[in-house]
Design an enzyme around this catalytic site. Structure first.
Site, PDB file in Angstrom:
ATOM      1  N   PRO A  10       0.726  -1.234  -0.096  1.00 44.85           N
ATOM      2  CA  PRO A  10      -0.086  -0.025   0.238  1.00 44.85           C
ATOM      3  C   PRO A  10       0.799   1.353  -0.084  1.00 44.85           C
ATOM      4  CG  PRO A  10      -0.075  -1.217   2.153  1.00 44.85           C
ATOM      5  CD  PRO A  10       0.457  -2.053   1.307  1.00 44.85           C
ATOM      6  N   ASN A  11       0.247   2.245  -0.856  1.00 44.65           N
ATOM      7  CA  ASN A  11       0.971   3.554  -0.881  1.00 44.65           C
ATOM      8  C   ASN A  11       2.065   3.567  -1.982  1.00 44.65           C
ATOM      9  OD1 ASN A  11      -1.068   4.810   0.496  1.00 44.65           O
ATOM     10  ND2 ASN A  11      -0.226   3.703   2.527  1.00 44.65           N
ATOM     11  N   ARG A  18       5.320  10.878  -2.568  1.00 44.09           N
ATOM     12  CA  ARG A  18       4.878  10.367  -1.003  1.00 44.09           C
ATOM     13  C   ARG A  18       6.190  10.736  -0.286  1.00 44.09           C
ATOM     14  NH1 ARG A  18       4.772   4.149   1.298  1.00 44.09           N
ATOM     15  NH2 ARG A  18       4.215   4.975   3.504  1.00 44.09           N
ATOM     16  N   TYR A  23      11.295   8.547   1.159  1.00 44.59           N
ATOM     17  CA  TYR A  23      11.284   7.499   0.214  1.00 44.59           C
ATOM     18  C   TYR A  23      11.825   7.823  -1.301  1.00 44.59           C
ATOM     19  CZ  TYR A  23       7.923   5.473   3.623  1.00 44.59           C
ATOM     20  OH  TYR A  23       7.406   5.167   4.595  1.00 44.59           O
ATOM     21  N   ASN A  75       8.028  -5.590  -0.768  1.00 42.04           N
ATOM     22  CA  ASN A  75       8.025  -4.692   0.007  1.00 42.04           C
ATOM     23  C   ASN A  75       6.325  -4.554   0.565  1.00 42.04           C
ATOM     24  OD1 ASN A  75       7.810  -2.138   1.548  1.00 42.04           O
ATOM     25  ND2 ASN A  75       9.113  -1.119  -0.037  1.00 42.04           N
ATOM     26  N   ALA A  78       3.108  -0.597   4.809  1.00 36.55           N
ATOM     27  CA  ALA A  78       2.582  -0.944   6.076  1.00 36.55           C
ATOM     28  C   ALA A  78       2.058  -2.288   6.512  1.00 36.55           C
ATOM     29  CB  ALA A  78       1.265   0.072   6.205  1.00 36.55           C
ATOM     30  N   GLU A  99      12.760  -9.589   1.718  1.00 37.54           N
ATOM     31  CA  GLU A  99      11.802  -8.321   2.000  1.00 37.54           C
ATOM     32  C   GLU A  99      12.820  -7.220   1.839  1.00 37.54           C
ATOM     33  OE1 GLU A  99      11.384  -9.008   6.474  1.00 37.54           O
ATOM     34  OE2 GLU A  99      10.355  -6.842   6.616  1.00 37.54           O
ATOM     35  N   HIS A 101      12.703  -2.723   2.161  1.00 37.66           N
ATOM     36  CA  HIS A 101      12.215  -1.613   2.590  1.00 37.66           C
ATOM     37  C   HIS A 101      13.138  -0.539   2.121  1.00 37.66           C
ATOM     38  CE1 HIS A 101       9.158  -3.410   5.097  1.00 37.66           C
ATOM     39  NE2 HIS A 101      10.101  -4.384   5.546  1.00 37.66           N
ATOM     40  N   ARG A 108      13.078   4.353  12.683  1.00 37.98           N
ATOM     41  CA  ARG A 108      11.835   5.110  12.741  1.00 37.98           C
ATOM     42  C   ARG A 108      10.952   4.761  13.863  1.00 37.98           C
ATOM     43  NH1 ARG A 108       9.186   4.753   6.845  1.00 37.98           N
ATOM     44  NH2 ARG A 108       8.174   6.483   7.847  1.00 37.98           N
TER      45      ARG A 108
HETATM   46  C1  DQA Z   1       8.381   0.929   3.963  1.00 36.56           C
HETATM   47  C2  DQA Z   1       8.333   1.092   5.233  1.00 36.56           C
HETATM   48  C3  DQA Z   1       7.071   1.018   6.016  1.00 36.56           C
HETATM   49  O1  DQA Z   1       6.961   0.978   7.718  1.00 36.56           O
HETATM   50  C4  DQA Z   1       5.796   2.038   5.557  1.00 36.56           C
HETATM   51  O2  DQA Z   1       4.856   1.436   6.013  1.00 36.56           O
HETATM   52  C5  DQA Z   1       5.926   1.978   4.027  1.00 36.56           C
HETATM   53  C6  DQA Z   1       7.175   1.690   3.153  1.00 36.56           C
HETATM   54  C7  DQA Z   1       9.811   1.223   3.309  1.00 36.56           C
HETATM   55  O3  DQA Z   1       9.869   0.931   2.050  1.00 36.56           O
HETATM   56  O4  DQA Z   1      10.382   1.828   4.016  1.00 36.56           O
HETATM   57  O5  DQA Z   1       5.097   2.005   3.252  1.00 36.56           O
HETATM   58  O6  DQA Z   1       8.121  -0.566   3.770  1.00 36.56           O
END
Ligand code: DQA
Length: 150
Positions: A10-11, A18, A23, A75, A78, A99, A101, A108
């Site tokens: 998501p997002n 964003r 990011y 990835n 959230a 995985e 990120h 964080r």
């Molecule tokens: C994320 C880190 C997550 O905590 C966050 O909710 C994201 C992006 C990252 O790529 O750093 O949406 O996965």
């Protein structure tokens, strides 16, 4: 032919606009293009990518359930911190999963420090910005090549 499925949660469809201080400035399309460029360079085009992004947990579970590939790069955004169903899907698909990120989730908020999926993934790349996806392609190629040589 090495096949890699890349799942973004998501997002991540809004990357580029964003929170760029966290990011970065690249869009998801640009990141995906860079992965293809890098993968084709190190595999002499002997590589194929399937890119999937969804804001919906169930759609991600469906995609993992149906996956047929050498490696999954995910990835989960959230959902990383909440999703037992994505964890269970990774566990049951038996495909090595990496995985990723973009940010360093350990630097964080407290709630980001726990990943529901890291125990069922081969490894985690966190904190290298969008370059983390490139590092994951490199790791995926190593995994797929060592599997085909064994
Ligand atoms: C994320 C880190 C997550 O905590 C966050 O909710 C994201 C992006 C990252 O790529 O750093 O949406 O996965």
């Amino acid at each position: 032919m090495i096949s890699i499925l890349i799942i973004n949660g998501p997002n991540l469809n809004t990357l580029g606009k964003r929170e760029p201080s966290i990011y970065g400035n690249l869009t998801l399309e640009e990141i995906n293009r860079n992965m293809v460029k890098y993968g084709e360079k190190i595999c002499k085009k002997n590589i194929k990518f399937d890119f999937f992004q969804s804001n919906h947990e169930g759609a991600i579970v469906d995609k993992i359930n149906q996956a047929e590939c050498d490696v999954i790069i995910i990835n989960a955004a959230a959902f990383t911190h909440t999703s037992i169903s994505i964890r269970d899907a990774i566990l049951s698909c038996k495909i090595p999963t990496i995985e990723v990120h973009i940010s360093n989730i350990y630097k964080r908020e407290e709630f980001r420090k726990h990943s529901m999926i890291s125990e069922v993934c081969l490894g985690q790349i966190s904190g290298f910005g969008s370059n983390g996806y490139i590092l994951a392609v490199q790791a995926s190629v190593n995994i797929a090549q060592s599997k085909s040589n064994s």
